[in-house]
Design an enzyme around this catalytic site. Structure first.
Site, PDB file in Angstrom:
ATOM      1  N   ILE A  30      -2.813   1.002  -3.118  1.00 28.10           N
ATOM      2  CA  ILE A  30      -4.000   1.718  -2.621  1.00 28.10           C
ATOM      3  C   ILE A  30      -4.299   2.984  -3.412  1.00 28.10           C
ATOM      4  CG2 ILE A  30      -3.901   0.752  -0.292  1.00 28.10           C
ATOM      5  CD1 ILE A  30      -2.763   3.533   0.583  1.00 28.10           C
ATOM      6  N   HIS A  93      10.115  -1.945  -5.714  1.00 23.93           N
ATOM      7  CA  HIS A  93       8.756  -2.417  -5.927  1.00 23.93           C
ATOM      8  C   HIS A  93       8.458  -2.544  -7.416  1.00 23.93           C
ATOM      9  CE1 HIS A  93       8.624   1.961  -5.222  1.00 23.93           C
ATOM     10  NE2 HIS A  93       7.519   2.036  -5.932  1.00 23.93           N
ATOM     11  N   HIS A  95       5.608  -2.804 -10.135  1.00 22.18           N
ATOM     12  CA  HIS A  95       4.202  -2.509 -10.391  1.00 22.18           C
ATOM     13  C   HIS A  95       3.684  -3.488 -11.438  1.00 22.18           C
ATOM     14  CE1 HIS A  95       3.943   1.572  -8.515  1.00 22.18           C
ATOM     15  NE2 HIS A  95       5.236   1.590  -8.778  1.00 22.18           N
TER      16      HIS A  95
END
Length: 129
Positions: A30, A93, A95
């Protein structure tokens, strides 16, 4: 306390979901570096990638590759960059960042997108899975 990513997986926080399988989840960042910037995460909350067991690591990498291929087919970019970086969320995570220039990979330049733009991008990526 569950990480923000675990709360996204559990549908406690909304996201622009791209895909999921039994072990992994992908959604749009986001606060993207570029349009289409996607995060791939394991559903099991693990702080560091080096703490993942080999099977979970390999599963996340295979899943991320699948998403990267769809991302490359969906976005106008020279390539899709992949990085595992970040201290702000204690949950592994990956990317996936559509790149036009190396500046897109610096986490200094951010895109401002409307909810409609996020939805359209997510739909386009999903259509190429």
């Amino acid at each position: 306390m569950p990480s923000i990513f675990t709360r996204i997986i559990n549908r406690e926080i909304p996201c622009y979901k791209i895909a999921e399988d039994a072990d992994n989840f992908a959604f749009l960042d986001i606060n993207p570096n570029s349009k289409g910037h996607t995060l791939c995460i394991p559903k099991k909350e693990v702080n560091k990638i080096t703490d993942m067991d080999p099977e979970a690591y390999e599963s996340l990498m295979r899943f991320s590759r699948k998403i990267a291929i769809a991302l490359d087919a969906s976005m106008d970019c020279l390539r899709v960059g992949m990085t595992v970086i970040g201290l702000e969320v204690p949950h592994v995570h990956v990317h996936l960042i559509p790149l036009q220039t190396m500046a897109d990979a610096t986490f200094q330049k951010k895109e401002q997108l409307s909810p409609e733009e996020f939805e359209a991008i997510a739909a386009k990526i999903r259509s190429n899975l």
